[in-house]
Design a protein around this motif. Structure first.
Motif, PDB file in Angstrom:
ATOM      1  N   SER A   3       0.851  -1.180   0.000  1.00  0.00           N
ATOM      2  CA  SER A   3       0.000   0.000   0.000  1.00  0.00           C
ATOM      3  C   SER A   3       0.890   1.234   0.000  1.00  0.00           C
ATOM      4  CB  SER A   3      -0.910  -0.011   1.228  1.00  0.00           C
ATOM      5  OG  SER A   3      -1.838   1.055   1.177  1.00  0.00           O
TER       6      SER A   3
ATOM      7  N   SER B  91       1.078   5.758   0.004  1.00  0.00           N
ATOM      8  CA  SER B  91       0.378   7.023   0.242  1.00  0.00           C
ATOM      9  C   SER B  91       1.390   8.163   0.289  1.00  0.00           C
ATOM     10  CB  SER B  91      -0.406   6.972   1.551  1.00  0.00           C
ATOM     11  OG  SER B  91      -1.015   8.233   1.809  1.00  0.00           O
TER      12      SER B  91
ATOM     13  N   GLY C 193      -0.135  11.372   0.925  1.00  0.00           N
ATOM     14  CA  GLY C 193      -0.892  12.412   1.598  1.00  0.00           C
ATOM     15  C   GLY C 193      -2.099  12.900   0.838  1.00  0.00           C
ATOM     16  N   TYR C 194      -2.067  12.803  -0.498  1.00  0.00           N
ATOM     17  CA  TYR C 194      -3.219  13.201  -1.316  1.00  0.00           C
ATOM     18  C   TYR C 194      -3.167  12.420  -2.617  1.00  0.00           C
ATOM     19  CZ  TYR C 194       0.059  16.313  -3.826  1.00  0.00           C
ATOM     20  OH  TYR C 194       1.116  16.824  -4.545  1.00  0.00           O
TER      21      TYR C 194
ATOM     22  N   LYS D  47       5.769   9.037  -2.504  1.00  0.00           N
ATOM     23  CA  LYS D  47       4.915   8.309  -1.569  1.00  0.00           C
ATOM     24  C   LYS D  47       5.753   7.406  -0.668  1.00  0.00           C
ATOM     25  CE  LYS D  47       1.103   8.131  -4.925  1.00  0.00           C
ATOM     26  NZ  LYS D  47       0.200   7.250  -5.718  1.00  0.00           N
TER      27      LYS D  47
ATOM     28  N   GLN E  14      -4.552   2.000   7.796  1.00  0.00           N
ATOM     29  CA  GLN E  14      -5.152   3.282   8.136  1.00  0.00           C
ATOM     30  C   GLN E  14      -4.212   4.395   7.659  1.00  0.00           C
ATOM     31  OE1 GLN E  14      -8.168   3.303   9.521  1.00  0.00           O
ATOM     32  NE2 GLN E  14      -8.191   1.061   9.727  1.00  0.00           N
ATOM     33  N   ASP E  15      -4.760   5.599   7.420  1.00  0.00           N
ATOM     34  CA  ASP E  15      -3.938   6.718   6.964  1.00  0.00           C
ATOM     35  C   ASP E  15      -2.768   6.981   7.903  1.00  0.00           C
ATOM     36  OD1 ASP E  15      -5.463   7.141   4.722  1.00  0.00           O
ATOM     37  OD2 ASP E  15      -6.644   8.772   5.579  1.00  0.00           O
ATOM     38  N   GLN E  16      -2.994   6.866   9.193  1.00  0.00           N
ATOM     39  CA  GLN E  16      -1.937   7.186  10.157  1.00  0.00           C
ATOM     40  C   GLN E  16      -0.776   6.192  10.112  1.00  0.00           C
ATOM     41  OE1 GLN E  16      -5.153   6.666  10.929  1.00  0.00           O
ATOM     42  NE2 GLN E  16      -5.403   5.327  12.739  1.00  0.00           N
TER      43      GLN E  16
ATOM     44  N   PHE F 204       0.987   5.449   7.668  1.00  0.00           N
ATOM     45  CA  PHE F 204       2.059   5.936   6.798  1.00  0.00           C
ATOM     46  C   PHE F 204       2.926   6.994   7.482  1.00  0.00           C
ATOM     47  CE2 PHE F 204      -1.083   4.195   3.895  1.00  0.00           C
ATOM     48  CZ  PHE F 204      -0.278   3.428   3.062  1.00  0.00           C
TER      49      PHE F 204
ATOM     50  N   ASP G 230      -3.912  19.532   8.602  1.00  0.00           N
ATOM     51  CA  ASP G 230      -4.531  18.237   8.345  1.00  0.00           C
ATOM     52  C   ASP G 230      -4.407  17.890   6.869  1.00  0.00           C
ATOM     53  OD1 ASP G 230      -7.352  16.636   7.722  1.00  0.00           O
ATOM     54  OD2 ASP G 230      -6.449  16.145   9.659  1.00  0.00           O
ATOM     55  N   GLN G 231      -4.426  16.601   6.555  1.00  0.00           N
ATOM     56  CA  GLN G 231      -4.327  16.170   5.152  1.00  0.00           C
ATOM     57  C   GLN G 231      -5.439  16.758   4.299  1.00  0.00           C
ATOM     58  OE1 GLN G 231      -3.822  12.022   4.270  1.00  0.00           O
ATOM     59  NE2 GLN G 231      -2.227  11.708   5.805  1.00  0.00           N
ATOM     60  N   THR G 232      -6.598  16.987   4.873  1.00  0.00           N
ATOM     61  CA  THR G 232      -7.717  17.519   4.092  1.00  0.00           C
ATOM     62  C   THR G 232      -7.475  18.963   3.658  1.00  0.00           C
ATOM     63  OG1 THR G 232      -8.844  18.170   6.142  1.00  0.00           O
ATOM     64  CG2 THR G 232      -9.391  16.008   5.222  1.00  0.00           C
TER      65      THR G 232
END
Length: 257
Positions: free
Chosen positions: A58, A60, A62-63, A69, A81-83, A85, A160-162
């Motif tokens: 997997s 990532s 961040g976006y 990555k 989960q995102d965390q 990474f 935040d990533q968002t």
């Protein structure tokens, strides 16, 4: 067929590194997290992983559009989960009305703190805003020590990533012909420069192939390679389409707009 046969000889050390990580995951049933990988390294890792049922992969950055990555090599059936990474997203506040900061300046300032490139993900510079992604283990260090970019004072803050700016790439396709697939010949065609000028820039370490400095003008280019020449942008070889009647090599290539 060995995985080594798909890549250049100088890429063998990173292949060995990925094979070792994969072996540790399958043998000890523990996950392994890489540093940030450029797209070429990601391609090598995917090839190393293959269709193995004993590990999963997997990635990532961040976006969705991230270029660099981190990769997680995991035992089968593991949930990600995102965390996992361990990414840190940071915004750089600066007086945009009085300064115009560039991607190159930001990268220089980050490396100037002593952080190595593999701990840094994408650097995003867009419409007066600057953000970057880093490995979580260097987050506090960067928040404290990145206090200027060029001659401009800056303040870093975690976001935040968002809140990351999403910026997709826009490639424009071209066609051309070259006498050979040497780096100097291919870059001369793509960037509309003389071979002597390209050779000078290559010898000064200003050319990259697959995100690695290429300082030999006789370095041979292959289908799928990504090229960049400082001050002239990035390009990629889409296809090598055989020979013309005059024995020139047909190229299709993309240039980043």
């Amino acid at each position: 067929m060995s995985v080594y046969e798909h890549f250049r000889r100088e890429e063998r050390p990173i292949i060995d590194h990925f094979l070792d990580m994969k072996d540790q995951v399958s043998r000890y049933y523990v996950s392994k997290l890489t540093d940030f990988l450029d797209p070429r390294q990601q391609k090598i890792l995917r090839s190393v992983m293959g269709g193995d049922q004993e590990t999963t992969l997997s990635l990532s950055g961040g976006y969705a559009e991230a270029e660099r990555k981190r990769a997680l090599i995991l035992p089968p059936y593991s949930e990600v989960q995102d965390q996992d990474f361990e990414l840190s997203c940071i915004e750089v506040d600066y007086p945009a009305r009085f300064a115009d900061l560039s991607h190159a300046q930001l990268l220089g300032a980050l490396l100037g703190t002593g952080i190595v490139r593999s701990k840094l993900g994408d650097l995003i510079v867009s419409d007066g805003r600057i953000q970057f992604i880093a490995a979580r283990e260097v987050e506090n260090f960067l928040l404290m020590n990145l206090t200027s970019v060029g001659k401009t004072g800056v303040i870093c803050r975690k976001i935040d990533q968002t809140s990351l700016i999403h910026s997709g790439e826009n490639w424009q396709e071209h066609e051309g012909t070259v006498a050979s697939l040497r780096l100097d010949a291919v870059m001369a065609e793509i960037y509309h420069l003389s071979r002597s000028k390209v050779s000078e820039l290559v010898e000064r370490g200003m050319a990259k192939v697959n995100w690695q400095i290429a300082d030999r003008r006789d370095f041979y280019i292959e289908d799928g390679d990504t090229l960049s020449l400082r001050g002239h942008g990035r390009s990629k070889i889409i296809a090598i389409d055989g020979l013309t009647k005059k024995n020139k090599i047909r190229l299709r290539y993309g240039k980043l707009k």
